[in-house]
Design a protein around this motif. Structure first.
Motif, PDB file in Angstrom:
ATOM      1  N   PRO A  48      13.003  -0.092  -8.056  1.00 31.65           N
ATOM      2  CA  PRO A  48      12.135   1.296  -8.302  1.00 31.65           C
ATOM      3  C   PRO A  48      10.914   1.044  -8.770  1.00 31.65           C
ATOM      4  CG  PRO A  48      14.392   1.449  -9.064  1.00 31.65           C
ATOM      5  CD  PRO A  48      14.308   0.178  -9.115  1.00 31.65           C
ATOM      6  N   ILE A  49       9.699   1.643  -8.266  1.00 32.13           N
ATOM      7  CA  ILE A  49       8.482   1.369  -8.404  1.00 32.13           C
ATOM      8  C   ILE A  49       7.839   3.030  -9.044  1.00 32.13           C
ATOM      9  CG2 ILE A  49       6.070   0.457  -7.748  1.00 32.13           C
ATOM     10  CD1 ILE A  49       7.605  -0.544  -5.316  1.00 32.13           C
ATOM     11  N   SER A  50       7.510   3.083 -10.111  1.00 37.75           N
ATOM     12  CA  SER A  50       6.698   4.331 -10.768  1.00 37.75           C
ATOM     13  C   SER A  50       5.543   4.614  -9.682  1.00 37.75           C
ATOM     14  CB  SER A  50       6.380   4.127 -12.066  1.00 37.75           C
ATOM     15  OG  SER A  50       5.170   3.366 -12.232  1.00 37.75           O
ATOM     16  N   ILE A  51       5.331   5.670  -9.734  1.00 32.63           N
ATOM     17  CA  ILE A  51       4.032   6.097  -8.959  1.00 32.63           C
ATOM     18  C   ILE A  51       2.571   5.648  -9.388  1.00 32.63           C
ATOM     19  CG2 ILE A  51       3.851   8.440 -10.188  1.00 32.63           C
ATOM     20  CD1 ILE A  51       3.303   7.831  -6.507  1.00 32.63           C
ATOM     21  N   GLU A  52       2.813   5.239 -10.892  1.00 30.99           N
ATOM     22  CA  GLU A  52       1.408   4.696 -11.472  1.00 30.99           C
ATOM     23  C   GLU A  52       1.553   3.398 -10.877  1.00 30.99           C
ATOM     24  OE1 GLU A  52       3.838   6.329 -13.432  1.00 30.99           O
ATOM     25  OE2 GLU A  52       2.617   7.968 -13.905  1.00 30.99           O
ATOM     26  N   GLU A  53       2.424   2.537 -10.800  1.00 28.46           N
ATOM     27  CA  GLU A  53       2.406   1.306 -10.126  1.00 28.46           C
ATOM     28  C   GLU A  53       2.126   1.432  -8.897  1.00 28.46           C
ATOM     29  OE1 GLU A  53       5.841  -1.507 -11.578  1.00 28.46           O
ATOM     30  OE2 GLU A  53       6.658   0.694 -11.914  1.00 28.46           O
ATOM     31  N   LYS A  54       2.553   2.184  -8.015  1.00 31.70           N
ATOM     32  CA  LYS A  54       2.339   2.243  -6.528  1.00 31.70           C
ATOM     33  C   LYS A  54       0.650   2.461  -6.409  1.00 31.70           C
ATOM     34  CE  LYS A  54       6.478   4.172  -4.907  1.00 31.70           C
ATOM     35  NZ  LYS A  54       7.018   5.210  -4.282  1.00 31.70           N
ATOM     36  N   LEU A  55       0.202   3.349  -7.094  1.00 34.23           N
ATOM     37  CA  LEU A  55      -1.234   3.776  -7.065  1.00 34.23           C
ATOM     38  C   LEU A  55      -2.006   2.455  -7.384  1.00 34.23           C
ATOM     39  CD1 LEU A  55      -1.271   7.393  -8.402  1.00 34.23           C
ATOM     40  CD2 LEU A  55      -1.181   6.669  -5.724  1.00 34.23           C
ATOM     41  N   GLY A  56      -1.376   1.644  -8.259  1.00 28.12           N
ATOM     42  CA  GLY A  56      -2.249   0.482  -8.798  1.00 28.12           C
ATOM     43  C   GLY A  56      -2.294  -0.723  -7.773  1.00 28.12           C
ATOM     44  N   VAL A  57      -1.330  -0.444  -6.863  1.00 29.21           N
ATOM     45  CA  VAL A  57      -1.291  -1.547  -5.584  1.00 29.21           C
ATOM     46  C   VAL A  57      -2.534  -1.078  -4.834  1.00 29.21           C
ATOM     47  CG1 VAL A  57      -0.190  -2.105  -3.592  1.00 29.21           C
ATOM     48  CG2 VAL A  57       1.052  -1.896  -5.743  1.00 29.21           C
TER      49      VAL A  57
ATOM     50  N   GLU B 102       0.757  -1.279   0.016  1.00 29.18           N
ATOM     51  CA  GLU B 102      -0.213   0.098   0.192  1.00 29.18           C
ATOM     52  C   GLU B 102       0.791   1.246  -0.036  1.00 29.18           C
ATOM     53  OE1 GLU B 102      -4.203   0.299   1.758  1.00 29.18           O
ATOM     54  OE2 GLU B 102      -2.972   1.335   3.385  1.00 29.18           O
ATOM     55  N   TYR B 103       0.231   2.299  -0.736  1.00 28.31           N
ATOM     56  CA  TYR B 103       1.049   3.639  -0.536  1.00 28.31           C
ATOM     57  C   TYR B 103      -0.107   4.684  -0.263  1.00 28.31           C
ATOM     58  CZ  TYR B 103       2.978   7.927  -2.467  1.00 28.31           C
ATOM     59  OH  TYR B 103       3.673   9.248  -2.712  1.00 28.31           O
ATOM     60  N   SER B 104       0.113   5.380   0.610  1.00 31.59           N
ATOM     61  CA  SER B 104      -0.836   6.238   1.384  1.00 31.59           C
ATOM     62  C   SER B 104      -0.014   7.727   1.704  1.00 31.59           C
ATOM     63  CB  SER B 104      -1.399   5.615   2.681  1.00 31.59           C
ATOM     64  OG  SER B 104      -0.323   5.646   3.684  1.00 31.59           O
ATOM     65  N   ALA B 105      -0.908   8.657   1.839  1.00 34.24           N
ATOM     66  CA  ALA B 105      -0.505  10.044   2.258  1.00 34.24           C
ATOM     67  C   ALA B 105      -1.294  10.663   3.013  1.00 34.24           C
ATOM     68  CB  ALA B 105      -0.334  10.659   0.947  1.00 34.24           C
ATOM     69  N   HIS B 106      -0.986  11.610   3.791  1.00 36.08           N
ATOM     70  CA  HIS B 106      -1.859  12.326   4.745  1.00 36.08           C
ATOM     71  C   HIS B 106      -1.054  13.639   5.168  1.00 36.08           C
ATOM     72  CE1 HIS B 106      -5.134  12.624   7.776  1.00 36.08           C
ATOM     73  NE2 HIS B 106      -5.691  11.399   7.304  1.00 36.08           N
ATOM     74  N   LEU B 107      -1.894  14.641   5.585  1.00 35.30           N
ATOM     75  CA  LEU B 107      -1.257  15.808   6.312  1.00 35.30           C
ATOM     76  C   LEU B 107      -1.160  15.742   7.729  1.00 35.30           C
ATOM     77  CD1 LEU B 107      -3.049  18.899   4.399  1.00 35.30           C
ATOM     78  CD2 LEU B 107      -0.883  17.977   4.000  1.00 35.30           C
ATOM     79  N   VAL B 108      -0.243  16.100   8.202  1.00 34.06           N
ATOM     80  CA  VAL B 108       0.084  16.261   9.547  1.00 34.06           C
ATOM     81  C   VAL B 108      -0.117  17.692  10.026  1.00 34.06           C
ATOM     82  CG1 VAL B 108       1.758  15.422  11.274  1.00 34.06           C
ATOM     83  CG2 VAL B 108       1.566  14.242   9.028  1.00 34.06           C
TER      84      VAL B 108
END
Lengths: 429, 95
Positions: free
Chosen positions: B3-12, A275-281
């Motif tokens: 390295p993972i592209s941002i598109e691939e990351k969002l794809g997860v 997972e890739y996530s983001a948030h403001l702190v």
């Protein structure tokens, strides 16, 4: 038209909202918790680690039943340059003691559990509903509007997170400024538990917390973090928004570079991004404190900016929980007296003032300003790394006395700057 | 890790995109490149870019709902920013 009137409507089922919901429902109040995500926690993320003390007071021994990841027994601060690092490690049995311990957590699981406790206590949880606006009558908040629906309550708690559009609509808060918030990005990287324990030198179930300063943000104000979960690592970066404008690299690019740093690379080897996530702190602490209450409404947790960034520790969830508790106590009294006016809800502020929340926020009041110093993120990590290089790299060139080595490197930063910053740092803490 | 592209990351990630109903709208396309450039740098999902002809490219699908662009653009009138409707948008399974 409203169908039913609740004692309290809580917007947001994060730690602050669910804590308040749990305590209010326990006290017999009719509580509705509205959450815009499909389940509590589905919009939330943390670095992250929960300092247990405030929840422990409310739900004793919660960690034995709650979905926490690992108990943190090892703290590491690392100063990074592009190819080097100097770390300070802290391990202590005291990190293990009741009320003093902290746990790594993942919010999808944790927030669901806490919201479930509120439900078990009798609160109604309505997930998948976005609150669009507040209902007002004679200047008092009397409920919420979600799409076509209006729902009324004696009091509304805004626990809708850092962006809290509703606290602005309630007139409690002004818009966030780029120097008051940081953007955090995080990857959850899956690894077998055994691998994590071996890599970080941990016993079964134990966890490590690491923070990084310097090259990870390319000298921008912010830092890196790494927390060990049961079967994953939480790895990420945080940047103060105001300082990002002139950056050569984008935030996603800097995260990729951080992952390929020689210090980080072996720690995440063979890991799988899940997972890739983001948030403001909210990071300005007391300097961004909104008005905490008004007639029929209160604001808690991140929505109220209740976060302390002391550089080496970043705390939000323990403050959020304590603020939810304080809000619930004020409401229970308000219910007894049937008075939900600002004057009555002022008890919330009194309780917070007397708790660690405001005392700690005051303690660290000057720290955000102190951190707005580029030397902390550029020259000082380099200085420390240079001194260690001189100490440990042996290549046959003639040696110099250590004091000379240190002094030479310190002179590059400027001794006056060094003393000034050290004094400011001591004062800020 | 490679390295993972941002598109691939969002794809997860898991998203439930509210097709045809963007929660972020760029209202003022012209004359705001300096502000948008800040969004290009700071947006964690890399959703903002400036094309060669100087036009802004933005896609709301993939938004992590952090509010970074909202704060950067606050007071400029560039963005109409809201959270997605209930149940829509990103769904963090770990968080």
């Amino acid at each position: 038209m409203p169908e039913e009137k609740f004692d309290c409507i809580i917007v947001g089922a994060g730690p602050a909202g669910s804590t308040a919901g749990f305590l209010l429902a326990n006290a017999g109040l009719e509580v509705l918790i509205i959450e815009r995500g499909t389940f509590a926690g589905s919009k939330n993320m943390t670095g992250g680690r929960l300092y247990s003390h405030s929840l422990e007071k409310i739900i004793s021994d919660f960690a034995s039943v709650a979905p926490v990841e690992r108990k943190v027994v090892k703290e590491t601060i690392t100063m990074l340059t592009n190819d080097s690092a100097v770390s300070i490690d802290f391990q202590s049995q005291q990190l293990n003691q009741a009320q003093k311990e902290s746990y790594t957590v993942l919010r999808a699981d944790f927030d669901q559990w806490l919201a479930g406790k509120a439900e078990d206590a009798g609160a109604i949880l309505a997930p998948g509903v976005r609150v669009d606006d507040l209902l007002f009558k004679d200047g008092k908040v009397t409920g919420v509007i979600a799409g076509e629906d209006e729902m009324e309550a004696d009091v509304v708690i805004l626990a809708d997170g850092v962006n809290s559009l509703l606290a602005q609509k309630a007139g409690l808060k002004v818009e966030l400024k780029p120097n008051q918030v940081a953007v955090g990005v995080k990857e959850v990287i899956e690894l077998p538990a055994q691998v994590i324990e071996d890599r970080f030198g941990l016993n079964k179930g134990e966890g490590a917390a690491r923070i990084f300063v310097g090259n990870c943000t390319k000298g921008k104000i912010g830092g890196g973090f790494l927390y060990t979960n049961k079967n994953s690592l939480s790895l990420g970066l945080v940047f103060t928004l105001a300082d990002l404008a002139e950056s050569q690299l984008t935030v996603p690019q800097m995260l990729e570079e951080f992952k390929s740093h020689p210090v980080i690379k072996p720690l995440i080897k063979d890991g799988k991004l899940v997972e890739y996530s983001a948030h403001l702190v909210p990071e300005a602490g007391l300097n961004m404190l909104p008005k905490l209450y008004s007639d029929g409404v209160m604001v808690v947790g991140d929505a109220a900016g209740l976060v302390i960034n002391a550089g080496y520790t970043v705390r939000g969830m323990d403050l959020a929980i304590a603020s939810g508790e304080a809000a619930s106590k004020a409401i229970i009294t308000a219910k007894e007296q049937d008075d939900y006016s600002a004057a009555s809800l002022a008890r919330y502020q009194d309780l917070l003032d007397r708790s660690f929340v405001m005392q700690d926020l005051k303690q660290y009041q000057k720290f955000p300003e102190f951190m707005e110093n580029p030397r902390i993120f550029n020259e000082y990590p380099q200085l420390v790394v240079n001194i260690f290089k001189d100490m440990f790299i042996v290549d046959g060139s003639p040696g110099k006395p250590l004091r000379k080595k240190v002094l030479n490197h310190a002179k590059q930063v400027g001794l006056v700057n060094l003393l000034k910053d050290a004094w400011k740092g001591v004062k800020a803490l | 890790m490679k390295p993972i592209s941002i598109e691939e990351k969002l794809g997860v990630n898991k998203f439930n995109v509210d097709e045809g109903n963007p929660h972020i709208i760029i209202k003022k396309e012209t004359g705001n490149l300096e502000v948008i450039k800040k969004c290009v740098i700071a947006c964690p999902a890399g959703l903002y870019s400036i094309k060669e002809d100087g036009n802004i490219s933005f896609d709301f699908a993939g938004c992590l709902e952090c509010g970074t662009c909202r704060v950067i653009c606050a007071g400029t009138g560039i963005l109409d920013w809201n959270y997605p409707q209930g149940t829509f948008g990103v769904e963090f399974r770990y968080g």
